[in-house]
Design a protein around this motif. Structure first.
Motif, short mmCIF file in Angstrom:
data_model
loop_
_atom_site.label_atom_id
_atom_site.label_comp_id
_atom_site.label_asym_id
_atom_site.label_seq_id
_atom_site.Cartn_x
_atom_site.Cartn_y
_atom_site.Cartn_z
N ALA A 118 -7.49 -1.88 12.70
CA ALA A 118 -7.38 -0.42 12.63
C ALA A 118 -6.04 0.00 12.05
CB ALA A 118 -7.57 0.17 14.02
N ASP A 119 -4.96 -0.68 12.45
CA ASP A 119 -3.63 -0.35 11.93
C ASP A 119 -3.56 -0.56 10.42
OD1 ASP A 119 -2.66 0.32 14.42
OD2 ASP A 119 -1.73 -1.64 14.80
N LEU A 120 -4.15 -1.66 9.95
CA LEU A 120 -4.12 -1.95 8.52
C LEU A 120 -4.88 -0.88 7.73
CD1 LEU A 120 -4.63 -5.80 8.73
CD2 LEU A 120 -2.60 -4.65 7.83
N ARG A 121 -6.05 -0.52 8.22
CA ARG A 121 -6.82 0.51 7.53
C ARG A 121 -6.05 1.83 7.48
NH1 ARG A 121 -11.79 -1.18 6.23
NH2 ARG A 121 -12.75 -2.86 7.46
N ALA B 109 0.83 -1.20 0.00
CA ALA B 109 0.00 0.00 0.00
C ALA B 109 0.86 1.25 0.00
CB ALA B 109 -0.93 -0.01 1.21
N HIS B 110 1.92 1.25 0.80
CA HIS B 110 2.83 2.39 0.88
C HIS B 110 3.45 2.71 -0.48
CE1 HIS B 110 5.82 5.08 2.67
NE2 HIS B 110 6.77 4.39 2.08
N LEU B 111 3.68 1.67 -1.27
CA LEU B 111 4.32 1.84 -2.57
C LEU B 111 3.32 2.03 -3.71
CD1 LEU B 111 7.14 -0.82 -2.12
CD2 LEU B 111 7.40 1.67 -2.06
N GLY B 112 2.03 2.09 -3.36
CA GLY B 112 1.05 2.49 -4.37
C GLY B 112 0.10 1.42 -4.84
N ALA B 113 0.17 0.20 -4.32
CA ALA B 113 -0.74 -0.84 -4.75
C ALA B 113 -2.10 -0.71 -4.06
CB ALA B 113 -0.16 -2.22 -4.45
N ASP B 114 -3.12 -1.25 -4.69
CA ASP B 114 -4.44 -1.40 -4.10
C ASP B 114 -4.44 -2.81 -3.50
OD1 ASP B 114 -7.11 -2.00 -3.59
OD2 ASP B 114 -7.86 -1.04 -5.40
N VAL B 115 -4.41 -2.93 -2.18
CA VAL B 115 -4.12 -4.22 -1.56
C VAL B 115 -5.17 -4.61 -0.53
CG1 VAL B 115 -2.53 -3.11 0.07
CG2 VAL B 115 -2.36 -5.57 -0.32
N THR B 116 -5.52 -5.89 -0.57
CA THR B 116 -6.39 -6.51 0.42
C THR B 116 -5.58 -7.57 1.16
OG1 THR B 116 -8.38 -6.20 -0.91
CG2 THR B 116 -8.45 -7.93 0.77
N LEU B 117 -5.68 -7.59 2.48
CA LEU B 117 -4.99 -8.62 3.26
C LEU B 117 -6.01 -9.62 3.81
CD1 LEU B 117 -2.43 -9.77 4.65
CD2 LEU B 117 -3.14 -8.46 6.66
N VAL B 118 -5.76 -10.89 3.54
CA VAL B 118 -6.58 -11.98 4.06
C VAL B 118 -5.82 -12.65 5.20
CG1 VAL B 118 -7.77 -14.13 3.52
CG2 VAL B 118 -7.54 -12.34 1.77
N ALA B 119 -6.42 -12.70 6.37
CA ALA B 119 -5.74 -13.27 7.54
C ALA B 119 -6.79 -13.68 8.57
CB ALA B 119 -4.75 -12.27 8.14
N ARG B 120 -6.32 -14.29 9.66
CA ARG B 120 -7.20 -14.68 10.76
C ARG B 120 -6.60 -14.14 12.05
NH1 ARG B 120 -11.25 -18.56 10.72
NH2 ARG B 120 -11.91 -19.35 12.76
N VAL B 121 -7.44 -13.49 12.85
CA VAL B 121 -6.99 -12.89 14.11
C VAL B 121 -7.87 -13.40 15.24
CG1 VAL B 121 -6.12 -10.80 12.99
CG2 VAL B 121 -8.49 -10.86 13.81
N GLY B 122 -7.45 -13.12 16.47
CA GLY B 122 -8.24 -13.49 17.63
C GLY B 122 -9.33 -12.48 17.91
N ASP B 123 -10.31 -12.90 18.70
CA ASP B 123 -11.37 -11.99 19.15
C ASP B 123 -10.85 -11.28 20.40
OD1 ASP B 123 -13.71 -10.70 19.67
OD2 ASP B 123 -14.81 -12.48 20.34
N ASP B 124 -9.90 -10.38 20.18
CA ASP B 124 -9.20 -9.74 21.30
C ASP B 124 -8.79 -8.32 20.92
OD1 ASP B 124 -7.04 -10.23 19.56
OD2 ASP B 124 -6.36 -11.99 20.68
#
Length: 280
Positions: free
Chosen positions: A73-76, A50-65
């Motif tokens: 929030a950091d990713l957005r 994203a920093h270098l100009g791409a339109d990027v989606t991240l697929v991942a799994r996180v905890g309910d925490d």
């Protein structure tokens, strides 16, 4: 030209950075400087994309925490579109990074990331490229998701890339998993574990390999190109390979040739090591 549309699949993590104030002594209380940063190889690469100009989606799994919610929030804030599945039981991945003389040793608990599943994968409609973190393939509990992502990308006509990430865990099974990938992005140790460039020539379209502060090389069926990273004082090597991947991918997907793509990767990797933490 519109920016390349990339779907990255990998881990989101909390990095706990530990800089001991003296040599580690078993059983002793060693003073240290300790900080937390956003991390995870997949998330790091997505942030650099994203920093270098791409339109990027991240697929991942996180905890309910708290860590999982903060990660979204950091990713957005970094310009990344998060597609995060929430695990109701396991915590968000945590990595303790021991820093010494610019190098690092990592102690990882993948937590929720280890349970990434094919059902967590979104539609790839409209995407140009899929990038997969090797951690997903190398963990038996998330491997099916990695294989499904690559298969869907190929079926959808996307180009693909994989960063192997963990040299000691690589073997013939991994080579079979990445067969047909357009671009493999190993470091020198990972490349050696996979048998070198010659062993990969019939498996993948191209190999773009790093070697720390040494030269990076792009090899495909038409030739080999070399680029050296700029001289940079190393503050923290965490995420350098993730940044290199992003630099190479944005340049390559935007039409650059191997030489220019390598140079862009080296520049991004150098930017990463010159600061604390793995994100831009």
């Amino acid at each position: 030209m519109r920016p390349p549309r990339v779907v990255a699949v990998g881990d989101v993590a909390v990095d706990v950075l530990v800089e001991p104030g003296s040599a580690m002594i078993t059983g002793a209380d060693v003073p240290a400087r300790i900080r937390t940063r956003a991390g995870g190889a997949g998330a790091n690469t997505a942030a650099w994309l994203a920093h270098l100009g791409a339109d990027v989606t991240l697929v991942a799994r996180v905890g309910d925490d708290v860590a999982g919610r903060a990660a979204e929030a950091d990713l957005r804030a970094a310009g990344v579109r998060p597609a995060l599945a929430v695990d109701p039981e396991l915590p968000t991945c945590t990595v303790v990074v021991l820093l010494a003389d610019g190098d690092r040793t990592m102690l990882s608990d993948r937590g929720a990331a280890a349970r990434l599943a094919p059902a967590d994968l979104p539609s790839l409609d409209g995407a140009d490229h899929l990038h997969l973190s090797g951690y997903v393939l190398l963990d038996p509990s998330s491997r099916a998701a990695g294989l499904a992502a690559l298969a869907r990308a190929r079926d959808g006509g996307l180009s693909t890339s994989v960063d192997p990430q963990v040299a000691p865990a690589l073997g013939p099974g991994f080579a079979d998993d990445v067969r047909g990938v357009d671009l493999l992005l190993p470091n020198a140790a990972e490349l050696a574990a996979l048998g070198g460039v010659a062993a990969l020539g019939d498996l993948v379209g191209a190999v773009a390999a790093t070697d720390g502060p040494g030269a990076a090389h792009w090899t495909d069926r038409t030739g080999t190109w070399t680029a050296r990273p700029p001289d940079t004082a190393v503050v923290d090597a965490t995420g350098a390979g993730d940044a290199f991947d992003a630099g190479v991918l944005v340049a390559w997907l935007s039409g650059a040739g191997p030489q220019a793509a390598l140079e862009a990767g080296c520049a991004a990797g150098a930017a990463a090591v010159g600061r604390l933490g793995a994100r831009p």
